[in-house]
Every structure is written in structure tokens, then in C-alpha cells.
Design a protein around this motif. Structure first.
Motif, mmCIF file in Angstrom:
data_model
loop_
_atom_site.group_PDB
_atom_site.id
_atom_site.type_symbol
_atom_site.label_atom_id
_atom_site.label_comp_id
_atom_site.label_asym_id
_atom_site.label_seq_id
_atom_site.Cartn_x
_atom_site.Cartn_y
_atom_site.Cartn_z
ATOM 1 N N VAL A 88 0.689 -1.275 0.090
ATOM 2 C CA VAL A 88 -0.056 -0.144 0.050
ATOM 3 C C VAL A 88 0.713 1.148 0.119
ATOM 4 C CG1 VAL A 88 -1.926 -1.078 1.187
ATOM 5 C CG2 VAL A 88 -0.270 0.023 2.481
ATOM 6 N N SER A 89 0.421 2.307 -0.626
ATOM 7 C CA SER A 89 1.044 3.771 -0.511
ATOM 8 C C SER A 89 0.642 4.408 0.750
ATOM 9 C CB SER A 89 0.625 4.391 -1.856
ATOM 10 O OG SER A 89 1.184 5.669 -1.906
ATOM 11 N N GLY A 90 1.924 5.018 1.219
ATOM 12 C CA GLY A 90 1.739 6.063 2.423
ATOM 13 C C GLY A 90 1.138 7.271 2.025
ATOM 14 N N LYS A 91 0.769 7.599 0.654
ATOM 15 C CA LYS A 91 0.037 8.680 0.247
ATOM 16 C C LYS A 91 -1.234 8.406 0.298
ATOM 17 C CE LYS A 91 2.588 10.407 -3.748
ATOM 18 N NZ LYS A 91 2.883 10.600 -5.272
ATOM 19 N N GLU A 92 -1.755 7.193 0.416
ATOM 20 C CA GLU A 92 -3.237 6.818 0.649
ATOM 21 C C GLU A 92 -3.603 6.350 2.155
ATOM 22 O OE1 GLU A 92 -3.532 4.096 -2.712
ATOM 23 O OE2 GLU A 92 -3.034 5.708 -4.079
ATOM 24 N N VAL A 93 -2.635 5.899 2.623
ATOM 25 C CA VAL A 93 -2.669 5.045 4.106
ATOM 26 C C VAL A 93 -1.811 5.246 5.082
ATOM 27 C CG1 VAL A 93 -2.777 2.662 4.958
ATOM 28 C CG2 VAL A 93 -3.609 3.065 2.940
ATOM 29 N N ASP A 94 -2.060 5.628 6.344
ATOM 30 C CA ASP A 94 -1.309 5.954 7.401
ATOM 31 C C ASP A 94 -0.866 4.538 7.905
ATOM 32 O OD1 ASP A 94 -0.012 6.310 9.944
ATOM 33 O OD2 ASP A 94 -1.527 7.534 10.556
ATOM 34 N N LYS A 95 0.252 3.993 7.493
ATOM 35 C CA LYS A 95 0.543 2.605 7.649
ATOM 36 C C LYS A 95 0.796 2.315 9.168
ATOM 37 C CE LYS A 95 2.896 2.397 3.415
ATOM 38 N NZ LYS A 95 4.162 2.126 2.444
ATOM 39 N N PHE A 96 1.470 3.406 10.016
ATOM 40 C CA PHE A 96 1.407 3.242 11.496
ATOM 41 C C PHE A 96 0.082 2.879 11.957
ATOM 42 C CE2 PHE A 96 5.551 5.429 11.088
ATOM 43 C CZ PHE A 96 6.638 4.447 11.813
ATOM 44 N N LYS A 97 -0.904 3.611 11.750
ATOM 45 C CA LYS A 97 -2.466 3.596 12.322
ATOM 46 C C LYS A 97 -3.004 2.229 11.548
ATOM 47 C CE LYS A 97 -7.062 5.743 12.150
ATOM 48 N NZ LYS A 97 -7.737 6.792 11.234
ATOM 49 N N GLU A 98 -2.702 1.845 10.519
ATOM 50 C CA GLU A 98 -3.462 0.632 9.902
ATOM 51 C C GLU A 98 -2.869 -0.527 10.510
ATOM 52 O OE1 GLU A 98 -6.021 0.424 7.885
ATOM 53 O OE2 GLU A 98 -6.082 2.448 8.353
ATOM 54 N N THR A 99 -1.563 -0.651 10.622
ATOM 55 C CA THR A 99 -0.507 -1.693 11.265
ATOM 56 C C THR A 99 -0.544 -2.020 12.701
ATOM 57 O OG1 THR A 99 1.414 -0.607 11.070
ATOM 58 C CG2 THR A 99 0.845 -1.811 9.369
ATOM 59 N N GLY A 100 -0.881 -0.919 13.415
ATOM 60 C CA GLY A 100 -0.864 -0.737 14.860
ATOM 61 C C GLY A 100 0.818 -0.558 15.430
ATOM 62 N N LEU A 101 1.755 -0.540 14.348
ATOM 63 C CA LEU A 101 3.111 -0.250 14.722
ATOM 64 C C LEU A 101 3.187 1.327 15.516
ATOM 65 C CD1 LEU A 101 4.715 -1.457 11.643
ATOM 66 C CD2 LEU A 101 4.467 -2.777 13.710
ATOM 67 N N THR A 102 4.138 1.201 16.496
ATOM 68 C CA THR A 102 4.358 2.674 17.176
ATOM 69 C C THR A 102 5.579 3.291 16.870
ATOM 70 O OG1 THR A 102 3.355 1.144 19.061
ATOM 71 C CG2 THR A 102 4.594 3.175 19.681
ATOM 72 N N PRO A 103 5.337 4.500 16.341
ATOM 73 C CA PRO A 103 6.801 5.338 15.928
ATOM 74 C C PRO A 103 7.108 5.826 17.319
ATOM 75 C CG PRO A 103 4.592 6.479 15.696
ATOM 76 C CD PRO A 103 4.226 5.034 15.918
ATOM 77 N N VAL A 104 8.528 5.778 17.397
ATOM 78 C CA VAL A 104 9.262 6.121 18.613
ATOM 79 C C VAL A 104 10.281 7.193 17.987
ATOM 80 C CG1 VAL A 104 10.896 5.634 20.457
ATOM 81 C CG2 VAL A 104 8.950 3.986 19.990
ATOM 82 N N PRO A 105 10.310 8.354 18.893
ATOM 83 C CA PRO A 105 11.359 9.260 18.284
ATOM 84 C C PRO A 105 12.681 8.740 18.187
ATOM 85 C CG PRO A 105 10.068 10.103 19.844
ATOM 86 C CD PRO A 105 9.729 8.717 19.844
ATOM 87 N N ALA A 106 13.628 9.192 17.116
ATOM 88 C CA ALA A 106 14.931 8.572 16.956
ATOM 89 C C ALA A 106 16.061 9.436 17.651
ATOM 90 C CB ALA A 106 15.181 8.493 15.616
#
Length: 191
Positions: A88-106
Motif C-alpha cells: 500500500v502507498s503512504g500517500k493513501e494510507v497511514d501505515k502506522f495507524k493501519e498496522t498498529g506499529l508504534t513510532p518512537v522518536p529517534a
């Protein structure tokens, strides 16, 4: 006796690591792209690369404009999420939201680490090489992060716990079985 069959040129090096690469522009939402064309280019200083198609890849522009990315190494248990992020494209889908993955600051770059991935590699782009279908983003490694639960008692990565896997001509394959170690042949080979 020659038992070889010659085929035309193609990309048959396998397995190749399967990773999730995160990118982000200042003030924008982060994106995730699945990459199988990645590897090590140099050890001192540590330099890695990812190859990304410039056409039709939302992350391509984020990486090109920001000059940085994070390589997130997933475990085999995450293969469905990794596959999804590559379809899927990140232009159309928020992949973090859709997958439940958690972004953590680098620590050094704007792109986030993925908390659920056991290994994260922060990179700053040193060079972009256009090769045809893909551009290679050569990245200097700024920091490597490990989830505590994948390190052994000496603080080294335990690959049985990480469960890295590779991409082999359209299939995901485990690569964690140990079959030797660097230098073992000197003890095993007859003299």
C-alpha cells in the motif's frame, strides 16, 4: 560434466534482508516502506544502503528531501505487517495507524524508530546513486538501537530471538539457523 543452465541477467542474490524503512519530513507524518534491497557497504565508518524506486514511492520523496531514514529490522512474527507495508502507498494510507506499529522518536533523525522492530538503524544520506529502475541511498549509520529482550547476557544480539528473515524471489524465508561461525573452518579443515 556441466550441470549448469544459463539464464539471462537478473537479480538472483538471495536471501536479501527484509526491512521496514521509516522516513519523515519536518512537520509531516512519518511513512513506512518495505525494502528488500538493502545491505552493508562499509564498516568504518559504518555505511549501509537502501534501493528505492523513484516512481510511485511516497517514501522516496521523503527520504530524498529529508536526507535521512531509519532501517527497522522486523522479526518473522511481523511478516504480515511487513508485506502489507510493501503493498500500500503512504500517500493513501497511514501505515502506522493501519498496522498498529508504534513510532518512537529517534536520537539523531526526524524519521521514527518502530518500537516493535527489535533492531533500528538511524541513517543520514551521504550519497544518492541513480542506477535505472532504483536509486541507491547510501547512508551513514548514526546509531543502532536494540530491544532489550533480544540481547544475550553479554549484550550481543541473539538472532534466535530477533528472528530475521529474507526475501527470496517473491517469498519470505527464515535465515536464523546457525551453520558455523567466522573462522571455524581453520579448526575443521584437514591440514
Amino acid at each position: 560434466m556441466n550441470n549448469k543452465i544459463t539464464k539471462g541477467p537478473s537479480t538472483v542474490l538471495f536471501p536479501v534482508p527484509t526491512v521496514l524503512v521509516t522516513s519523515r519530513l519536518e512537520g509531516g507524518d512519518p511513512d513506512i516502506i518495505t525494502i528488500a534491497w538493502t545491505g552493508i557497504m562499509n564498516s568504518e565508518p559504518p555505511v549501509v544502503y537502501i534501493s528505492v524506486r523513484p516512481v510511485g514511492r511516497h517514501s522516496y520523496n521523503l527520504i530524498k528531501e529529508s536526507g535521512e531514514y531509519v532501517i527497522n529490522i522486523p522479526s518473522a512474527s511481523q511478516v504480515a505487517v511487513v508485506d502489507y507495508c510493501g503493498t500500500v502507498s503512504g500517500k493513501e494510507v497511514d501505515k502506522f495507524k493501519e498496522t498498529g506499529l508504534t513510532p518512537v522518536p529517534a536520537q539523531y533523525v526526524k524519521a521514527p524508530l518502530i518500537a516493535e522492530c527489535p533492531v533500528n538503524v538511524e541513517c543520514r544520506v551521504k550519497q544518492v546513486i541513480s542506477l535505472g529502475s532504483h536509486d541507491v541511498f547510501v547512508g551513514e549509520v548514526l546509531a543502532v538501537h536494540f530491544n532489550k529482550d533480544v540481547l544475550d547476557e553479554k549484550g550481543r544480539p541473539d538472532f534466535e530471538l530477533i528472528e530475521p528473515y529474507g526475501y527470496c524471489t517473491g517469498e519470505y524465508r527464515l535465515i536464523s539457523k546457525k551453520i558455523g561461525y567466522y573462522g571455524y573452518s581453520k579448526k575443521e579443515m584437514p591440514r
